[in-house]
Scaffold this active site. Sequence first.
Site, PDB file in Angstrom:
ATOM      1  N   PHE A   1       0.550  -0.944   0.220  1.00 29.29           N
ATOM      2  CA  PHE A   1      -0.056   0.231  -0.347  1.00 29.29           C
ATOM      3  C   PHE A   1       0.717   1.083  -0.145  1.00 29.29           C
ATOM      4  O   PHE A   1       0.897   1.817  -1.162  1.00 29.29           O
ATOM      5  CB  PHE A   1      -0.893   0.045   1.360  1.00 29.29           C
ATOM      6  CG  PHE A   1      -1.590   1.050   1.624  1.00 29.29           C
ATOM      7  CD1 PHE A   1      -2.447   2.209   0.993  1.00 29.29           C
ATOM      8  CD2 PHE A   1      -1.200   1.519   3.228  1.00 29.29           C
ATOM      9  CE1 PHE A   1      -2.663   2.997   1.076  1.00 29.29           C
ATOM     10  CE2 PHE A   1      -1.923   2.690   3.341  1.00 29.29           C
ATOM     11  CZ  PHE A   1      -2.677   3.865   2.160  1.00 29.29           C
TER      12      PHE A   1
ATOM     13  N   THR B   1       1.489  -9.705   0.945  1.00 32.20           N
ATOM     14  CA  THR B   1       1.258  -8.789   0.640  1.00 32.20           C
ATOM     15  C   THR B   1       0.145  -8.191  -0.092  1.00 32.20           C
ATOM     16  O   THR B   1      -0.302  -7.133  -1.133  1.00 32.20           O
ATOM     17  CB  THR B   1       0.774  -8.454   1.950  1.00 32.20           C
ATOM     18  OG1 THR B   1       1.945  -6.680   2.146  1.00 32.20           O
ATOM     19  CG2 THR B   1       0.551  -9.389   2.966  1.00 32.20           C
TER      20      THR B   1
ATOM     21  N   TYR C   1       3.673  -7.253  16.726  1.00 33.06           N
ATOM     22  CA  TYR C   1       4.453  -6.266  15.934  1.00 33.06           C
ATOM     23  C   TYR C   1       4.896  -4.811  16.376  1.00 33.06           C
ATOM     24  O   TYR C   1       6.377  -4.545  15.283  1.00 33.06           O
ATOM     25  CB  TYR C   1       2.999  -6.265  15.136  1.00 33.06           C
ATOM     26  CG  TYR C   1       3.119  -5.122  14.480  1.00 33.06           C
ATOM     27  CD1 TYR C   1       4.218  -5.107  13.116  1.00 33.06           C
ATOM     28  CD2 TYR C   1       2.554  -3.260  14.926  1.00 33.06           C
ATOM     29  CE1 TYR C   1       3.732  -4.242  11.949  1.00 33.06           C
ATOM     30  CE2 TYR C   1       2.745  -2.317  13.608  1.00 33.06           C
ATOM     31  CZ  TYR C   1       3.235  -2.488  12.865  1.00 33.06           C
ATOM     32  OH  TYR C   1       3.725  -1.807  11.483  1.00 33.06           O
TER      33      TYR C   1
ATOM     34  N   ILE D   1     -17.677  -2.477  14.154  1.00 35.31           N
ATOM     35  CA  ILE D   1     -17.080  -1.512  15.221  1.00 35.31           C
ATOM     36  C   ILE D   1     -16.295  -2.426  16.793  1.00 35.31           C
ATOM     37  O   ILE D   1     -17.368  -3.144  17.051  1.00 35.31           O
ATOM     38  CB  ILE D   1     -18.030  -0.175  15.695  1.00 35.31           C
ATOM     39  CG1 ILE D   1     -18.626   0.221  14.775  1.00 35.31           C
ATOM     40  CG2 ILE D   1     -16.979   0.465  16.825  1.00 35.31           C
ATOM     41  CD1 ILE D   1     -19.155   1.437  14.984  1.00 35.31           C
TER      42      ILE D   1
HETATM   43  P1  NAD Z   1       1.398  -3.651   3.574  1.00 30.19           P
HETATM   44  O1  NAD Z   1       0.769  -4.946   3.591  1.00 30.19           O
HETATM   45  O2  NAD Z   1       0.663  -2.573   2.288  1.00 30.19           O
HETATM   46  O3  NAD Z   1       3.210  -3.488   2.276  1.00 30.19           O
HETATM   47  C1  NAD Z   1       4.118  -4.711   3.030  1.00 30.19           C
HETATM   48  C2  NAD Z   1       4.764  -5.150   1.693  1.00 30.19           C
HETATM   49  O4  NAD Z   1       5.928  -5.651   2.366  1.00 30.19           O
HETATM   50  C3  NAD Z   1       4.241  -5.914   0.837  1.00 30.19           C
HETATM   51  O5  NAD Z   1       4.135  -5.802  -0.284  1.00 30.19           O
HETATM   52  C4  NAD Z   1       4.824  -7.418   0.879  1.00 30.19           C
HETATM   53  O6  NAD Z   1       4.294  -8.156   0.309  1.00 30.19           O
HETATM   54  C5  NAD Z   1       5.582  -6.886   1.411  1.00 30.19           C
HETATM   55  N1  NAD Z   1       6.092  -8.073   2.747  1.00 30.19           N
HETATM   56  C6  NAD Z   1       6.216  -8.971   3.874  1.00 30.19           C
HETATM   57  N2  NAD Z   1       6.736  -8.985   4.462  1.00 30.19           N
HETATM   58  C7  NAD Z   1       7.986  -9.714   3.295  1.00 30.19           C
HETATM   59  C8  NAD Z   1       9.022 -10.028   3.387  1.00 30.19           C
HETATM   60  N3  NAD Z   1       9.216 -10.597   4.252  1.00 30.19           N
HETATM   61  N4  NAD Z   1      10.143  -9.720   1.942  1.00 30.19           N
HETATM   62  C9  NAD Z   1       9.986  -8.838   0.840  1.00 30.19           C
HETATM   63  N5  NAD Z   1       8.776  -8.331   1.007  1.00 30.19           N
HETATM   64  C10 NAD Z   1       7.636  -8.346   2.237  1.00 30.19           C
HETATM   65  O7  NAD Z   1       1.751  -2.722   4.366  1.00 30.19           O
HETATM   66  P2  NAD Z   1       1.976  -0.856   4.227  1.00 30.19           P
HETATM   67  O8  NAD Z   1       0.740  -0.395   4.790  1.00 30.19           O
HETATM   68  O9  NAD Z   1       2.217   0.011   3.175  1.00 30.19           O
HETATM   69  O10 NAD Z   1       3.122  -0.462   5.213  1.00 30.19           O
HETATM   70  C11 NAD Z   1       4.452  -0.125   5.003  1.00 30.19           C
HETATM   71  C12 NAD Z   1       4.770  -0.863   6.255  1.00 30.19           C
HETATM   72  O11 NAD Z   1       4.477   0.933   6.835  1.00 30.19           O
HETATM   73  C13 NAD Z   1       5.407  -1.442   7.083  1.00 30.19           C
HETATM   74  O12 NAD Z   1       6.554  -1.533   7.816  1.00 30.19           O
HETATM   75  C14 NAD Z   1       3.952  -0.931   8.171  1.00 30.19           C
HETATM   76  O13 NAD Z   1       4.641  -1.460   9.388  1.00 30.19           O
HETATM   77  C15 NAD Z   1       4.683   0.298   8.228  1.00 30.19           C
HETATM   78  N6  NAD Z   1       3.701   0.950   9.309  1.00 30.19           N
HETATM   79  C16 NAD Z   1       1.748   0.600   8.413  1.00 30.19           C
HETATM   80  C17 NAD Z   1       0.594   1.989   8.562  1.00 30.19           C
HETATM   81  C18 NAD Z   1      -0.622   1.897   8.239  1.00 30.19           C
HETATM   82  O14 NAD Z   1      -1.217   2.596   8.482  1.00 30.19           O
HETATM   83  N7  NAD Z   1      -0.680   1.469   7.384  1.00 30.19           N
HETATM   84  C19 NAD Z   1       0.804   2.181  10.409  1.00 30.19           C
HETATM   85  C20 NAD Z   1       2.493   2.266  10.836  1.00 30.19           C
HETATM   86  C21 NAD Z   1       3.170   1.292  10.021  1.00 30.19           C
END
Ligand code: NAD
Length: 307
Positions: free
Chosen positions: A12, A36, A141, A200
């Site tokens: 995302f 994902t 996490y 919710i």
């Molecule tokens: P997402 O799940 O859409 O993206 C994560 C990506 O990492 C995916 O494309 C997945 O295929 C890839 N991935 C997962 N495990 C992997 C591995 N072992 N090797 C290679 N690729 C791998 O999540 P997102 O919402 O886009 O989050 C991106 C980052 O931002 C993450 O690190 C998440 O912890 C952090 N984050 C997100 C949010 C949120 O609200 N979405 C909030 C805080 C932090």
Amino acid sequence: MTTVVVTGGAGFIGSHLVQSLIEQGRQVHVIDNLSTGSAAMVHPSAVLHVEDIRDLSARQIISKLRPDTVFHLAAQADVQQSILNPGQDMEINAGGTLNLLEACRQAGVHKFVFASTSGVYGNTDKNPLEETDAAAPISFYGLSKFCAEHYIRLYGQLFGVDWTVLRFANVYGPGQTSKGEGGVVSIFMEKLRQGHPLTINGDGEQTRDFVYVKDVVSALLAAGNAGERDIFHVSTGKATSVNRLIALLRQQHGQEFVTLHRPAKDGDIRDSCLSNAKIRVSLNWMPAVTMEEGLRETYRHFFPAGS
Ligand code: NAD
């Protein structure tokens, strides 16, 4: 042309970042195992390496490319999944980060930018939180991300790998799936699209700091060039309750929908709001998109005109 690596670039937030980097004229390589994410989300001008960040092959890509910057977003980002399988978060979020740091050290990477989370803080009465407040994660996490932050700090201190850690609040926007960390907006949009009730957790008075994905991308880009060896919140600094989110969705949807309540989930934080005072000053960043505008754009993605 500078080369950058985006891990998680098929996800995302990563896919939005890749698009902006391409628009800036960068040579972008994505490392993503598509667990994902999806290849279709990756900008066609970026090079996608379908690899796991825990593997030697991911390290070899960085060694070969010697990128200027690594934006590390790949993660197991589902809080509930981390409660079910704590070891997986340790392996991917801490171990995977360590694997990449080692590659960065050997390749002389200029800057390592890490996507961390408000989940490092756990439950606290303080609102909004500052970067200096104590972290006490209540999910594996959050714990694995906090552990990764410390590996990053030590790689800076001991081996000179420059870094910036960004702790995101709840990110939302087009392209988010109903899985993952901050997915309540996309879960609700998906339910609306299917004509199902919106569930919710708890009483709906729990609050989150919802930050729009394009604002998060501009913070990541800013961190590519500044904020050395420091931690910043990427947030609006405003607390929005789930009930308020429902009210905004009613306005946007223009039709009635049903809501149901179920008990609050284990590991879920009651209130979460992050001060953005530090990043405003140090990186000259501030959120540009209001909740109403962000929800409108997200709604358009879920309900394209004519659908
Ligand atoms: P997402 O799940 O859409 O993206 C994560 C990506 O990492 C995916 O494309 C997945 O295929 C890839 N991935 C997962 N495990 C992997 C591995 N072992 N090797 C290679 N690729 C791998 O999540 P997102 O919402 O886009 O989050 C991106 C980052 O931002 C993450 O690190 C998440 O912890 C952090 N984050 C997100 C949010 C949120 O609200 N979405 C909030 C805080 C932090």
